[in-house]
Structures are given as C-alpha cells and as structure tokens.
Write a protein that holds these residues in place. Structure first.
Motif, mmCIF file in Angstrom:
data_model
loop_
_atom_site.group_PDB
_atom_site.id
_atom_site.type_symbol
_atom_site.label_atom_id
_atom_site.label_comp_id
_atom_site.label_asym_id
_atom_site.label_seq_id
_atom_site.Cartn_x
_atom_site.Cartn_y
_atom_site.Cartn_z
ATOM 1 N N ASP A 25 22.667 83.364 16.184
ATOM 2 C CA ASP A 25 21.879 82.300 16.336
ATOM 3 C C ASP A 25 21.184 82.131 14.759
ATOM 4 O O ASP A 25 21.452 82.853 14.054
ATOM 5 N N ARG A 26 20.272 80.936 14.633
ATOM 6 C CA ARG A 26 19.696 80.615 13.479
ATOM 7 C C ARG A 26 18.943 81.991 12.958
ATOM 8 O O ARG A 26 18.548 81.787 11.823
ATOM 9 N N ASN A 27 18.452 82.402 13.985
ATOM 10 C CA ASN A 27 17.677 83.786 13.657
ATOM 11 C C ASN A 27 18.279 84.882 13.354
ATOM 12 O O ASN A 27 17.874 85.941 12.979
ATOM 13 N N GLY A 28 19.733 85.121 13.356
ATOM 14 C CA GLY A 28 20.389 86.285 13.069
ATOM 15 C C GLY A 28 20.652 87.131 14.387
ATOM 16 O O GLY A 28 21.087 88.203 14.377
ATOM 17 N N LEU A 29 20.413 86.661 15.463
ATOM 18 C CA LEU A 29 20.378 87.414 16.797
ATOM 19 C C LEU A 29 21.695 86.768 17.362
ATOM 20 O O LEU A 29 22.264 85.788 17.686
ATOM 21 N N TRP A 30 22.419 87.935 17.713
ATOM 22 C CA TRP A 30 23.716 87.833 18.805
ATOM 23 C C TRP A 30 23.187 88.103 19.934
ATOM 24 O O TRP A 30 22.498 89.041 20.304
#
Length: 152
Positions: free
Chosen positions: A93-98
């Motif tokens: 996602d845009r926060n770098g979370l998979w």
C-alpha cells in the motif's frame, strides 16, 4: 517441514500459515506428521533458489490450491507476494505495507524486512493485529470452530 501437495509434489517450504481444519482450513497433518493438502499461505526465503522459488515452486503451489505465496529475495532485498485466486501479484500500500488477503491483519513492512529492522516489522504486525479486518477474521474463525463443535 514437508508438505504433500500431490503425487509428484512434496516441497519443503520455509514457512506456512494455515487455518486449522476445525476452523475451515484445507490442510491437515497425517499420522506420519506430514502436511497433506494446501496450506493457505506459503513463504520462501530465496537466495540461490530464487529461480526455483519464483517458477517451479510457485507453479506447484498454485496448482495445489495454495492461496497466497510470498517470496523474499535476499539478494534483491525484494518481496514478491502472489494472490493465486485473483492470479495477481500484490503490491504494497502507499505506506509500504504488504497486506494479506487471506489472513486479514497480516501486514509486513517490506522495507523493514529488507533492512532487517525488527522493531518496524513488529510494529507493522501489531498494527495489523489491531485492525478491524483482523478482528472480523478472528471472529469468523471462532464461529467456524464453534459450528464444527456443535455439529459433532
């Protein structure tokens, strides 16, 4: 751990996540303590095995009914996350979370994983576990387990 996925497929994944049979999962351990049937999620840490993990093993897991497949490439410091039901490779996602689609609330910070930043990895896991999606998932598993118990 060896997983028996078919007559000619007995891979030894680095990690599996499975839903217990009594909660609706599709895999079980046999009398010889081999996993029979597809776990919901399989993960591999790939170094020299990247070509095998991204090709032959990926195809074996997909054909066997594994729902998500994660490969972390040590050399590239890159995470590859496949959601087989949609035949798509997931992106963070845009926060770098998979975020797992099969295990709501399972969140992995890919940058932290590549940097071996345990504190950030743990923070992402805790954030995912505190999410409403995870609470709903845990409730569904509990309901499935209670339903099986009541029917017995």
């Amino acid at each position: 751990m060896t997983a028996i996925l078919g007559e000619k497929s007995e891979p030894q994944p680095d990690l599996i996540l499975r839903v217990l049979t009594e909660h609706g999962g599709r895999s079980r351990y046999n009398d010889d303590e081999y996993l029979v049937g597809p776990p919901e999620l399989v993960a591999e840490v790939a170094h020299s095995s990247l070509a095998i993990d991204m090709n032959r093993k990926r195809l074996d897991y997909q054909a066997a009914g594994v729902r998500e497949y994660v490969v972390f490439s040590v050399e590239e410091r890159e995470l590859h996350w496949f959601h087989f039901p949609s035949r798509r490779k997931l992106k963070p996602d845009r926060n770098g979370l998979w975020k797992s689609r099969i295990f709501p609330g399972l969140w992995v910070d890919g940058t932290a994983l590549a940097a071996r930043d345990a504190a950030r990895l743990i923070a992402a896991v805790q954030q995912g576990r505190a999410s409403p999606e995870h609470a709903a998932f845990a409730a569904r598993l509990a309901d499935a387990g209670e339903g099986k118990t009541r029917k017995s």
